[in-house]
Design an enzyme around this catalytic site. Structure first.
Site, PDB file in Angstrom:
ATOM      1  N   TYR A  81       0.875  -1.164   0.000  1.00  0.00           N
ATOM      2  CA  TYR A  81       0.000   0.000   0.000  1.00  0.00           C
ATOM      3  C   TYR A  81       0.906   1.206   0.000  1.00  0.00           C
ATOM      4  O   TYR A  81       1.791   1.331   0.866  1.00  0.00           O
ATOM      5  CB  TYR A  81      -0.876   0.032   1.255  1.00  0.00           C
ATOM      6  CG  TYR A  81      -2.060  -0.903   1.208  1.00  0.00           C
ATOM      7  CD1 TYR A  81      -3.043  -0.763   0.225  1.00  0.00           C
ATOM      8  CD2 TYR A  81      -2.207  -1.911   2.154  1.00  0.00           C
ATOM      9  CE1 TYR A  81      -4.145  -1.616   0.195  1.00  0.00           C
ATOM     10  CE2 TYR A  81      -3.308  -2.759   2.124  1.00  0.00           C
ATOM     11  CZ  TYR A  81      -4.271  -2.608   1.137  1.00  0.00           C
ATOM     12  OH  TYR A  81      -5.347  -3.445   1.103  1.00  0.00           O
TER      13      TYR A  81
ATOM     14  N   ASP B 286      -6.182  -0.900  -6.382  1.00  0.00           N
ATOM     15  CA  ASP B 286      -7.645  -0.874  -6.348  1.00  0.00           C
ATOM     16  C   ASP B 286      -8.168  -0.376  -5.003  1.00  0.00           C
ATOM     17  O   ASP B 286      -9.333  -0.569  -4.679  1.00  0.00           O
ATOM     18  CB  ASP B 286      -8.234  -2.261  -6.644  1.00  0.00           C
ATOM     19  CG  ASP B 286      -7.746  -3.337  -5.680  1.00  0.00           C
ATOM     20  OD1 ASP B 286      -7.073  -3.002  -4.682  1.00  0.00           O
ATOM     21  OD2 ASP B 286      -8.026  -4.520  -5.934  1.00  0.00           O
TER      22      ASP B 286
ATOM     23  N   HIS C 196      -9.913  -7.233  -5.310  1.00  0.00           N
ATOM     24  CA  HIS C 196      -9.645  -7.172  -3.881  1.00  0.00           C
ATOM     25  C   HIS C 196     -10.623  -8.073  -3.118  1.00  0.00           C
ATOM     26  O   HIS C 196     -11.101  -7.711  -2.028  1.00  0.00           O
ATOM     27  CB  HIS C 196      -9.780  -5.725  -3.404  1.00  0.00           C
ATOM     28  CG  HIS C 196      -8.845  -5.364  -2.280  1.00  0.00           C
ATOM     29  ND1 HIS C 196      -7.829  -4.470  -2.415  1.00  0.00           N
ATOM     30  CD2 HIS C 196      -8.773  -5.781  -0.992  1.00  0.00           C
ATOM     31  CE1 HIS C 196      -7.186  -4.328  -1.260  1.00  0.00           C
ATOM     32  NE2 HIS C 196      -7.743  -5.124  -0.375  1.00  0.00           N
TER      33      HIS C 196
END
Lengths: 502, 502, 502, 502
Positions: free
Chosen positions: D238, D266, D356
């Site tokens: 991330y 995403d 995800h």
């Protein structure tokens, strides 16, 4: 030759680390085999030092123990008079099952093939039901086999004289009273003590053809011997890693008069059938199991009996088959047009478009669906028309009604194989059950041929069905559960008493 | 002429091997007929030596026994005063049913045709419900008939003056207050003592056309006599193996003023309706049945009354029909465009696209779906436009709402036949029920014509519907039960009291 | 001017054949009106000779009685001090409902719009729930409105800077904080004593636009007066048979600052909403009803309040509308591209693609589906691009999530109307509920704009959705119940305690 | 440096307006943070003045409190010997859960990945289950991920020598024993005290590759340290708003031997996962909550831990990534071919076609569906063939069977990511559970490769699947509940005892 053992001799070896059992009057040392037993060790240990025949018999094809246990473990004949009878304890659950069995409906109340299955589910031993009804993985293909028929609809014709209707036909040149043959299914004695003989007898009565399975509970010769003079039988073959064994089996079959050899090609390894595997654990006692947790017992009956099958079988073997037999050769388990074409080009006499009743590769397509692409492509690439006498197409899987069969015929099949429904019929009512099942099918054929406007099987033409949805594999978008639960259904007008109570 | 028998004379013959019964004041020797009775022997034996009229009446079309029993078994008149009354025993189950019947909702609470069916299911005798509601095989087509309407959606127009809307039209040149006719259905007395007369009376009140069935419970003349002056009626014909009988029936109908002859062509043999067949076994006592198990009793009411129908009827007969009557000839039960085209070419006046309410060939397509291909092909091949005065198209099956009817009209139908809903209406409320059902339909027509922006039936055009999904016969891929059961639905916010209790 | 009546004067007229009631301090003679009351006579008779205001207030739009009862039945003012208070009896059922109401979850527990509906279903008076939630016929279109959104899927973009996202836009040139407006819905006081004012207040707080309904429970001026300075409001118009009334209403609206006139064109007659109709019978006592069965009371609240609507409204009226107002004119209820094109050619400012929340013609398609054909055809035939400032497209019906709205925007809509969810929000929590509903939508917009990779509404483009299934109206083939029930699902491995109990 | 505090010092600050807690031996002043705590204030207040480590540990990634609380609130070390032990009260509900946990089935009874999930649902702490199983909005995409696999069917080949089958392959050039990698999932300690280390250990044993998550419960170095020599690991990233932090993390990963960097694209904002959010309210006491209703606590665990993620990440950053690391760069979360093409053109090494796990944008399409359009378009536009060594395609989401994986491989994927099933495996049985899960997959691969007729992964070709329905997003027309409820299913023949009881 080994001396004859007494019951007492055997009874001494009744422990996990020294375990003998008696089967059909012979003793075997199974100590080293316990952990390899696909059915788990517990069931054997129950009979350590005792006669296990009654438990063994229905689950194992003939000669299983002789063929699988090293010969040095064969301890020779036992004097059965000296062997103590094993009292089989009947559980409450089993007693309830037997009561349900005695309460089976009259055979005259059975109206369709679904009925047999419904009763079988209630009255068969759980293990037998698990073995027969189970299929691969999530059993999607198993159910798709039936569902596929529901995507094909009729376009019947009217005002044709259908006073006389005739649904007899021929399969590989042999007369049959209906375009159905009894497909090969294993271990018939799980369902009924007469096993596959139930099928032989009913087939004789109705002039339909039985396909004898390699993995029958009855021996091949028993089944052949039970046939009436002139009764036609086919043979389903699992090819052994040892081709000599296969050669011997095939030539024996030909010699005994078998009229067609159906070589199974969709089972280089038998599928994982979890219902069957799960049954084993359900039956075992978890506490005992714990101590020996390392052993992988998750195999089920199917794999137990199939380790001899050759995963190396290939197109090259086809030439060899032609060299050892004159019987027509049919591949059972073809699942795409490319392989059907190869079978045709290899000079074989036909193919069964089948996914083994959904018991092998899950998400295989139904035979009916594959039929459509096979007919299209063999027409386009080889100019063939179907049904075709020289290269015959069969489908099996999911059939429950004569209408199912008629759809396959309209789409180009010569005949359709039916398996489980006949198993359920004899598991519940023996040979009379199979007889009744065939009677019901005759009834349905008579009616539906009339309603289709087709006096004979040849009049069942492609234009009589609409199969344009056959390739649809639709899954609905996952439901919006919150929205849907909020929706409150409309109500009917209520009876006044009902309202009064509210 | 036979002498008049006394009740005592008859009462002596009260055994299985010597069995007389009284029907409508005449005695019959049914000893040899017992095993052939499609309804089973048990129900007859209950009345051995007695008067069976009350039981016989609602189930059998007029003259059934006279027509089916050899004349030498007709024993002649009985002096009814000397016959002991048969007390019909009322079971607890029947008492409960009668209580439910008395608790029917007020007619004013009935809001739609579904309501009648819901009440009928609760208050009708089981046998009657089974006979009316049953359909062929797995009843797929029966339900598809309704489902097909759900694949057709509206494209309504706005800002058209719909102050006045008029949904009257003509059928075969005769005025009707709505594009619906009452289709022929058999054995009306099963549902109500006045049988088909309920339909005649309500039809008169609403200016709709009734199609009289061959297998009515009331006699043809009773139904004709019940009509008002000028009331239009059609006749549905099952063609008898004996064409003289058919000729006599047809010419009698024409003479009595019938305005159209609907020849049923989808029933060379009546379908297997298992709900109806099952009912027989449910009703019988298994113990008694056992002794006589050989007899095939698995026929149900439908086949019992239909053995005279000729499966040899063919296109060649059409010429003959034209020679014996001037009534318009319509084929009832056409199921593909090819046969509709043949009917047109044969000079007939129309076809009913129908699968007999799903009671004949299962997996027949719905009339609505067939309508689309008929309209397309008769346009392409004969330049016809629909609706068409010269060659009229009708559909029946599955209709419950005026919107259903309007969809069929938009797609080219002249009118739509409605059967079961009216049966359920009179089985629950007699003629007033049918009256109410027609009122509801009027209400729905008024509203929906306005909402479609169509002041008259002629304004209902093909562009008002989207029917591109009509040919979809989709079956969802079998569910992944393990995956789906693991999925846990989202929850709503809960009331605090609910949480407190948790 | 009528003299002031005393409570005693009125109390004398308390019988079916002499029935006065008091509403808002005035007496009315409703004797002749009893049988015409769309809500049935019983509810009025309960208040014969008494003050009915509390019961009357929430169900009737302002001035209903004055407008509908002939003026000679207006008996003039009553001195309320002399009127006996009517004690409203609270049933056990109502007490339970009130308890549930007090146990509503905290507003902070509400996570989505479904939650409001779920609570509303539990805590609203049954009649109010029936009125709001009901839809036409079998309520197929009602549910299809939501289902249609589930046939459109996203194609989101990545790696776009979405630090700032802005979902504000304009509607008819007026700023709104989100592409949603509050659609017009009738009879707000059924759900909450403040009725439509709840919407006005929450709309002000969030800068969204409220569309004021003709059939509001609050008067038009009350709603206008409740708005903040600069707050934009639209007006939804049912056109009266008397155009002078309509003219007066429209010009008054324009004068009071209304910014757009939405003329309802899908309701020349209000639909049959059977849930609403059924509610009446449930509420009434069947025994009393029996005596007066002739009266058709099957109307429900909806039709009761709508008899003034003109079914003769047509395209010709559009010119007249342009002559009486300068407000933008939008047609609400367009359902095919042909009518959208006519609206464009008629010089109107937009259309709402709507089926009235499924409350009018059942089997109308969803607004979302119609949107796709409107965009395609107005592009092909008039070269228009959407969203379009000059001719705006709106859809309503079935929206529950910001994702629904974003799909409509991607397909060309300017904004989306939301109705029932806001009703359920204020029926459960008043204006704070609507405030929360809008907050939730803001939250969802923020997240979903980011996840779509669209910083502003203009970045929501057609390529971001896959709508190729939008026109699919699929119905699964009716299930094979016998086959399916025979299928036994796979089981999971079971907990040992569970097994122990088995 | 702060002086060492005693338990008593801390214990004084045990009130809402003065609240200290101890975590891992350090004290923190959380008074001002209470209302901002994403998990609500109540759970903190339970530990006011006490040691909260046991409660804190499993839910928070390492250093959460240090990173999020301003440094002036870090009060320094506490002498743990002086701190009173917090007795964690075990509720009845928790006790029952622990009993269920002890009753887990033997690992040898687990037959498929569904089994782990079924057990996890029963034996995991509710919060952990809610966190792992939850997904975005209505969880449509979550379930669609699995459903998509059911729209792809096999076309297996026969008579190929499959004696030896080999399903090993390479991912980014690294050997793996199966075409599966363990995908990154957050907060492993919620399910098991060893958290992600369970995955590391099982991965080592089976030669599969683990992708380490940014939001692991164990620290990155712990996970790296737990790996065997030569064991390949990837890292999921991330991207932090502060690029220096990201740079440090990435370079540290590379230095520690990570072989591939999967950048999540995403999740510019984490999705609304309502199951997770709802759990919070369920757990809290509504009475206490009432007093502080203003605070928006509707966030759930997911958002709590993700506020650092940069929504401004864009294609421009890709160049920068290439400048700071030599690791292969893969975008995780690509959802349309346009972005896959941009990734290819940007010189990246691959993309994960993923939504995800359905946890971000609801109504995103499944990775499997996107795969088909990516393969088609990158072939058409850049001439690429798949699987492709230079630009690799991965999919994740919804995988439960080796057949699922084989479908993705046939359609062009290099390998497939599996997440939740492994979480459920270790949450129920620790590392041994993951080991077993991988064994099951090996078993399934062996069988299914044989049944497909594919000796190696390279033999899995596009022609082996029929994926023509992959883009179908069908929703059935809403059911006609009145019609459907009126339909009465057919019945089977009943056992006699059953009939006797009726």
């Amino acid at each position: 030759m080994a001396k004859v053992l007494s019951g007492k001799d055997v009874a001494l070896h009744n422990k996990r680390d020294d375990c003998w059992i008696i089967i059909h009057g012979k003793a075997y040392d199974v100590t080293d085999f316990l952990d390899d037993h696909p059915g788990g060790s517990k069931i054997i240990l129950k009979y350590a030092g005792k006669d296990a025949t009654a438990e063994y018999e229905p689950i194992h094809p003939p000669n299983t123990i002789d063929a699988n246990l090293p010969s040095e473990k064969h301890l020779g004949p036992v004097d059965l008079d000296t062997v103590e009878k094993v009292e089989i304890q009947i559980t409450d659950k089993e007693k309830e099952r037997q009561e349900r069995f005695s309460a089976r409906p009259l055979l005259s109340e059975i109206l369709n093939l679904h009925d047999f299955e419904s009763i079988a589910k209630q009255v068969m031993p759980e293990k037998a039901w698990a073995y027969y009804s189970s299929a691969a993985d999530d059993e999607i293909t198993n159910r798709e086999n039936h569902a596929a028929y529901h995507r094909v609809w009729f376009r019947p014709r009217i005002l044709r004289d259908v006073t006389e209707v005739d649904w007899s036909t021929t399969i590989l040149g042999h007369k049959t009273s209906m375009p159905i043959y009894i497909s090969a299914t294993a271990l018939g004695k799980l369902g009924h003590p007469d096993g596959e003989l139930n099928l032989t007898r009913a087939a004789a009565k109705h002039d339909v053809i039985q396909m004898i399975p390699t993995l029958a509970s009855c021996s091949f010769d028993e089944i052949i011997d039970a046939a009436q003079p002139g009764q036609v039988q086919f043979f389903q073959l699992y090819v052994n890693k040892d081709r000599n064994i296969t050669k011997r089996i095939v030539q024996h079959a030909e010699q005994r008069g078998v009229k067609g050899l159906f070589i199974t090609v969709d089972a280089p390894q038998l599928g994982r059938r979890e219902k069957d595997m799960r049954m084993k654990f359900e039956a075992d006692d978890p506490k005992i199991v714990t101590e020996n947790e390392k052993v992988d017992r998750s195999q089920g009956a199917a794999r137990a009996i199939s380790s001899f099958i050759d995963p190396g079988l290939s197109w090259k073997d086809m030439k060899w088959f032609k060299s050892i037999t004159k019987m027509p050769l049919i591949l059972k388990g073809v699942q795409c047009w490319e392989d059907a074409l190869m079978a045709y080009d290899a000079g074989l006499q036909g193919v069964v478009l089948s996914n083994h009743g959904g018991r092998q590769l899950d998400f295989s397509r139904s035979g009916l669906e594959v039929l459509v692409e096979v007919v299209d492509n063999l027409k386009a690439k080889r100019g063939l028309k179907f049904p075709n006498e020289k290269f015959q197409l069969f489908v099996d899987g999911g059939v429950r009604r004569a209408t199912d069969v008629l759809k396959a015929i309209a789409l180009g099949a010569n005949a359709v194989g039916v398996g489980r429904p006949f198993i359920y019929a004899f598991s519940t009512y023996g040979a009379e059950g199979v007889d009744k099942a065939l009677q019901i099918l005759h009834d349905e054929f008579a009616m539906n041929m009339r309603l289709l406007g087709a006096p004979t099987i040849k009049d069942i033409v492609p234009e009589m069905v609409d199969a344009h949805n056959i390739h649809s594999h639709v899954v609905a978008v996952p439901g919006d559960r919150l929205y849907d639960s909020n929706y409150e259904s409309l109500q009917y007008a209520k009876l006044q008493e009902v309202k009064a109570k509210m």
